[in-house]
Scaffold this motif. Structure first.
Motif, PDB file in Angstrom:
ATOM      1  N   THR A 325       0.824  -1.203   0.000  1.00 13.93           N
ATOM      2  CA  THR A 325       0.000   0.000   0.000  1.00 13.93           C
ATOM      3  C   THR A 325       0.857   1.251   0.000  1.00 13.93           C
ATOM      4  O   THR A 325       0.599   2.203  -0.754  1.00 13.93           O
ATOM      5  N   VAL A 326       1.892   1.273   0.837  1.00 13.66           N
ATOM      6  CA  VAL A 326       2.765   2.438   0.877  1.00 13.66           C
ATOM      7  C   VAL A 326       3.461   2.625  -0.472  1.00 13.66           C
ATOM      8  O   VAL A 326       3.598   3.749  -0.973  1.00 13.66           O
ATOM      9  N   ARG A 327       3.879   1.497  -1.080  1.00 15.27           N
ATOM     10  CA  ARG A 327       4.471   1.592  -2.413  1.00 15.27           C
ATOM     11  C   ARG A 327       3.509   2.219  -3.409  1.00 15.27           C
ATOM     12  O   ARG A 327       3.890   3.060  -4.215  1.00 15.27           O
ATOM     13  N   SER A 328       2.242   1.842  -3.325  1.00 10.84           N
ATOM     14  CA  SER A 328       1.266   2.312  -4.308  1.00 10.84           C
ATOM     15  C   SER A 328       0.963   3.796  -4.183  1.00 10.84           C
ATOM     16  O   SER A 328       0.523   4.423  -5.156  1.00 10.84           O
ATOM     17  N   ILE A 329       1.178   4.380  -3.015  1.00  9.27           N
ATOM     18  CA  ILE A 329       0.876   5.806  -2.822  1.00  9.27           C
ATOM     19  C   ILE A 329       2.130   6.669  -2.845  1.00  9.27           C
ATOM     20  O   ILE A 329       2.036   7.896  -2.707  1.00  9.27           O
ATOM     21  N   THR A 330       3.292   6.055  -3.039  1.00 11.08           N
ATOM     22  CA  THR A 330       4.546   6.806  -3.074  1.00 11.08           C
ATOM     23  C   THR A 330       4.932   7.084  -4.515  1.00 11.08           C
ATOM     24  O   THR A 330       5.002   6.160  -5.320  1.00 11.08           O
ATOM     25  N   PRO A 331       5.198   8.337  -4.878  1.00  9.39           N
ATOM     26  CA  PRO A 331       5.607   8.643  -6.255  1.00  9.39           C
ATOM     27  C   PRO A 331       6.864   7.862  -6.646  1.00  9.39           C
ATOM     28  O   PRO A 331       7.761   7.645  -5.817  1.00  9.39           O
ATOM     29  N   ARG A 332       6.947   7.447  -7.890  1.00  5.17           N
ATOM     30  CA  ARG A 332       8.069   6.617  -8.336  1.00  5.17           C
ATOM     31  C   ARG A 332       9.405   7.348  -8.177  1.00  5.17           C
ATOM     32  O   ARG A 332      10.443   6.723  -7.998  1.00  5.17           O
ATOM     33  N   ARG A 333       9.384   8.658  -8.197  1.00  6.09           N
ATOM     34  CA  ARG A 333      10.630   9.411  -8.080  1.00  6.09           C
ATOM     35  C   ARG A 333      11.141   9.479  -6.643  1.00  6.09           C
ATOM     36  O   ARG A 333      12.294   9.881  -6.408  1.00  6.09           O
ATOM     37  N   THR A 334      10.313   9.109  -5.694  1.00  8.83           N
ATOM     38  CA  THR A 334      10.670   9.238  -4.282  1.00  8.83           C
ATOM     39  C   THR A 334      11.251   7.932  -3.764  1.00  8.83           C
ATOM     40  O   THR A 334      10.626   6.876  -3.898  1.00  8.83           O
ATOM     41  N   PRO A 335      12.435   7.963  -3.150  1.00 10.87           N
ATOM     42  CA  PRO A 335      13.007   6.727  -2.593  1.00 10.87           C
ATOM     43  C   PRO A 335      12.091   6.128  -1.524  1.00 10.87           C
ATOM     44  O   PRO A 335      11.596   6.826  -0.639  1.00 10.87           O
ATOM     45  N   LEU A 336      11.892   4.820  -1.622  1.00  7.28           N
ATOM     46  CA  LEU A 336      11.082   4.081  -0.658  1.00  7.28           C
ATOM     47  C   LEU A 336      11.938   2.957  -0.097  1.00  7.28           C
ATOM     48  O   LEU A 336      12.365   2.063  -0.826  1.00  7.28           O
ATOM     49  N   VAL A 337      12.184   2.989   1.207  1.00  7.84           N
ATOM     50  CA  VAL A 337      13.059   2.013   1.846  1.00  7.84           C
ATOM     51  C   VAL A 337      12.261   1.244   2.888  1.00  7.84           C
ATOM     52  O   VAL A 337      11.510   1.833   3.668  1.00  7.84           O
ATOM     53  N   VAL A 338      12.440  -0.071   2.878  1.00  2.00           N
ATOM     54  CA  VAL A 338      11.716  -0.961   3.783  1.00  2.00           C
ATOM     55  C   VAL A 338      12.677  -1.518   4.829  1.00  2.00           C
ATOM     56  O   VAL A 338      13.770  -1.990   4.493  1.00  2.00           O
ATOM     57  N   LEU A 339      12.265  -1.481   6.102  1.00  2.00           N
ATOM     58  CA  LEU A 339      12.968  -2.170   7.180  1.00  2.00           C
ATOM     59  C   LEU A 339      12.100  -3.335   7.628  1.00  2.00           C
ATOM     60  O   LEU A 339      10.886  -3.186   7.774  1.00  2.00           O
ATOM     61  N   ALA A 340      12.721  -4.474   7.865  1.00  2.00           N
ATOM     62  CA  ALA A 340      11.955  -5.656   8.253  1.00  2.00           C
ATOM     63  C   ALA A 340      12.798  -6.539   9.157  1.00  2.00           C
ATOM     64  O   ALA A 340      14.025  -6.448   9.171  1.00  2.00           O
ATOM     65  N   GLY A 341      12.111  -7.387   9.902  1.00  2.00           N
ATOM     66  CA  GLY A 341      12.829  -8.367  10.704  1.00  2.00           C
ATOM     67  C   GLY A 341      13.607  -9.314   9.820  1.00  2.00           C
ATOM     68  O   GLY A 341      14.748  -9.674  10.112  1.00  2.00           O
ATOM     69  N   SER A 342      12.995  -9.730   8.711  1.00  2.00           N
ATOM     70  CA  SER A 342      13.678 -10.550   7.711  1.00  2.00           C
ATOM     71  C   SER A 342      13.232 -10.089   6.335  1.00  2.00           C
ATOM     72  O   SER A 342      12.100  -9.626   6.149  1.00  2.00           O
ATOM     73  N   VAL A 343      14.125 -10.210   5.376  1.00  2.00           N
ATOM     74  CA  VAL A 343      13.846  -9.827   3.990  1.00  2.00           C
ATOM     75  C   VAL A 343      13.976 -11.069   3.129  1.00  2.00           C
ATOM     76  O   VAL A 343      15.074 -11.631   2.997  1.00  2.00           O
ATOM     77  N   ASP A 344      12.866 -11.508   2.556  1.00  2.00           N
ATOM     78  CA  ASP A 344      12.840 -12.754   1.805  1.00  2.00           C
ATOM     79  C   ASP A 344      12.444 -12.542   0.349  1.00  2.00           C
ATOM     80  O   ASP A 344      11.838 -13.409  -0.273  1.00  2.00           O
ATOM     81  N   ILE A 345      12.777 -11.386  -0.203  1.00  2.00           N
ATOM     82  CA  ILE A 345      12.636 -11.158  -1.640  1.00  2.00           C
ATOM     83  C   ILE A 345      13.952 -10.602  -2.158  1.00  2.00           C
ATOM     84  O   ILE A 345      14.711  -9.979  -1.419  1.00  2.00           O
ATOM     85  N   THR A 346      14.233 -10.830  -3.422  1.00  2.00           N
ATOM     86  CA  THR A 346      15.512 -10.453  -4.003  1.00  2.00           C
ATOM     87  C   THR A 346      15.516  -8.967  -4.368  1.00  2.00           C
ATOM     88  O   THR A 346      14.459  -8.342  -4.500  1.00  2.00           O
ATOM     89  N   PRO A 347      16.706  -8.394  -4.576  1.00  2.00           N
ATOM     90  CA  PRO A 347      16.768  -7.002  -5.050  1.00  2.00           C
ATOM     91  C   PRO A 347      16.000  -6.786  -6.346  1.00  2.00           C
ATOM     92  O   PRO A 347      15.371  -5.733  -6.531  1.00  2.00           O
ATOM     93  N   ASP A 348      16.060  -7.765  -7.257  1.00  2.45           N
ATOM     94  CA  ASP A 348      15.300  -7.632  -8.505  1.00  2.45           C
ATOM     95  C   ASP A 348      13.802  -7.546  -8.221  1.00  2.45           C
ATOM     96  O   ASP A 348      13.086  -6.733  -8.829  1.00  2.45           O
ATOM     97  N   GLN A 349      13.316  -8.388  -7.323  1.00  8.25           N
ATOM     98  CA  GLN A 349      11.898  -8.357  -6.968  1.00  8.25           C
ATOM     99  C   GLN A 349      11.539  -7.041  -6.292  1.00  8.25           C
ATOM    100  O   GLN A 349      10.447  -6.501  -6.514  1.00  8.25           O
ATOM    101  N   GLN A 350      12.436  -6.522  -5.496  1.00 12.05           N
ATOM    102  CA  GLN A 350      12.197  -5.226  -4.856  1.00 12.05           C
ATOM    103  C   GLN A 350      12.053  -4.127  -5.899  1.00 12.05           C
ATOM    104  O   GLN A 350      11.119  -3.321  -5.844  1.00 12.05           O
ATOM    105  N   ARG A 351      12.976  -4.100  -6.840  1.00 11.93           N
ATOM    106  CA  ARG A 351      12.927  -3.064  -7.868  1.00 11.93           C
ATOM    107  C   ARG A 351      11.664  -3.183  -8.706  1.00 11.93           C
ATOM    108  O   ARG A 351      11.025  -2.173  -9.027  1.00 11.93           O
ATOM    109  N   GLU A 352      11.316  -4.403  -9.080  1.00 12.59           N
ATOM    110  CA  GLU A 352      10.104  -4.607  -9.879  1.00 12.59           C
ATOM    111  C   GLU A 352       8.862  -4.131  -9.129  1.00 12.59           C
ATOM    112  O   GLU A 352       7.881  -3.692  -9.737  1.00 12.59           O
TER     113      GLU A 352
END
Length: 404
Positions: A325-352
């Motif tokens: 949801t936060v991704r969907s309301i954040t303009p593409r030009r604005t950096p969006l950074v996620v903090l999590a207890g664990s990260v189980d998706i790849t950088p490619d998946q993040q960028r996509e």
């Protein structure tokens, strides 16, 4: 020299996280992220304006997140749990919004949730949403002109019949007798008498936060998919599916609206069925509905950097959860950074997915208990590092703290 903003105004950071379930509430995570950003800004002598918005996706924690954002305290009301036992449930009512309306927010699980009835063997055929209707009545009494109903975590499969009964509707058998509580009783439904229905329930706007698309009936329906989670065996599932069929048949006959195939009507034991048929309720994705209610887009669209987070970032996070949801309301030009207890998706998946970067707060190998015990501290440390790197990128130089 200290780094200064490239414009005359301070850098704007929007902090919009979910809870880290079992570790920290959304409010605690938001404050930890903000604390980390403030530390980095102070060390590097940067002016920063931080706006925090604890968030949720319409499920567990939504009431608390909305109360925090509104600056109101939850109210309590006398209700009954899913088995009809006396209980107390929480709800909230906003101050008048821009249109002058007061919004009542209800987590249905405050009255019909599974945890409240976990002390006894499950009774899936008798479990009722009556207590949810009591929360609605309390919100109406408090002046709510719109009901935002979050329906996850239910112990019930009664199609919302109990809720309607609590609001004054009478569910009658062929002899004119009132039906008992629970989904199984609906097999005897002949007619719904609306003469005693609270008229306020027909005047308010109803919106349902729901993140599943299951229809009411059949192999993908309320009883078959979610019934076993509530203690229903194979025979119970058949009974409940037939009873829900009877309910929607009667509703269709009386209202002229057949909602049985509408996506989401199978959620929470079919609770949306009565609400859509009698009150013209609207089902919306939970995260999007919370974002609209809290005006989250306004924060993200004016930010230079957006921070969000949740306990575990995985593929499910990218489908209607808070990060999505936060991704969907954040303009593409604005950096969006996620903090999590664990990260189980790849950088490619993040960028996509439109995520600039994602980081785990774990400093090294730790047990879950160890990580949970210091989750807020670890979030703050990670946010401090992230903001330091962000500032370095803006300045295009290597940053060092001023020598004291």
């Amino acid at each position: 020299m200290p780094l200064t903003s490239t414009s005359s105004s301070a850098l704007r950071v929007a902090v919009i996280p979910d809870s880290f379930k079992g570790s920290a509430t959304a409010s605690e995570v938001a404050e930890a992220m903000a604390a980390g950003v403030r530390r980095a800004a102070a060390v590097l002598d940067v002016e920063v304006h931080i706006q925090t918005l604890p968030f949720a996706d319409g499920g567990e924690g939504t009431l608390d997140a909305i109360c925090s954002a509104w600056g109101v305290q939850p109210r309590t009301a006398e209700v009954t749990d899913a088995l009809g036992r006396a209980a107390r449930g929480r709800y909230a009512v906003s101050e008048p919004n821009a249109t002058g309306h007061r919004i009542g927010v209800i987590e249905a699980a405050e009255a019909n949730g599974l945890p409240q009835v976990s002390d006894v063997p499950p009774r899936p055929l008798e479990a009722t949403t009556y207590g949810v209707g009591a929360l609605v009545t309390a919100a109406l009494d408090a002046g709510a002109e719109e009901i935002l109903l979050c329906i996850g975590g239910s112990a019930t499969t009664d199609g919302g019949a109990g809720l309607a009964q609590a609001l004054g509707a009478r569910l009658l058998d062929e002899h004119g007798h009132d039906l008992g509580p629970g989904g199984a009783a609906l097999a005897q439904l002949h007619r719904i008498d609306l003469a005693g229905l609270d008229p306020r329930s027909l005047k308010v706007r109803w919106r349902i936060a729901c993140d599943v698309t299951n229809p009411l009936l059949g192999p993908e329906g309320a009883a078959a998919v979610f019934g076993p989670q509530k203690g229903a065996d194979e025979d119970d599932v058949a009974v409940l599916d037939a009873a829900l069929t009877r309910l929607v048949d009667v509703l269709t006959s009386q209202t002229g609206r057949d909602v049985r195939r509408e996506p989401g009507t199978g959620a929470a034991g079919g609770m949306p069925v009565v609400l859509m048929s009698l009150f013209d309720a609207e089902i919306l994705p939970g995260g999007a509905l919370v974002a609209e209610t809290l005006e989250a887009r306004r924060l993200s669209e004016t930010a230079d950097l957006v921070l969000t987070g949740e306990g575990r970032l995985d593929q499910q996070s990218l489908h209607g959860k808070v990060v999505d949801t936060v991704r969907s309301i954040t303009p593409r030009r604005t950096p969006l950074v996620v903090l999590a207890g664990s990260v189980d998706i790849t950088p490619d998946q993040q960028r996509e997915a439109g995520i600039t970067a994602a980081f785990s707060i774990a400093p090294g190998p730790q047990t879950l208990a160890e990580l949970q015990a210091r989750a807020a501290e670890r979030v703050a440390e990670a946010a401090e590092q992230i903001f330091t790197v962000y500032l370095a990128g803006r300045s295009r130089t290597v940053l060092h703290p001023p020598i004291r």
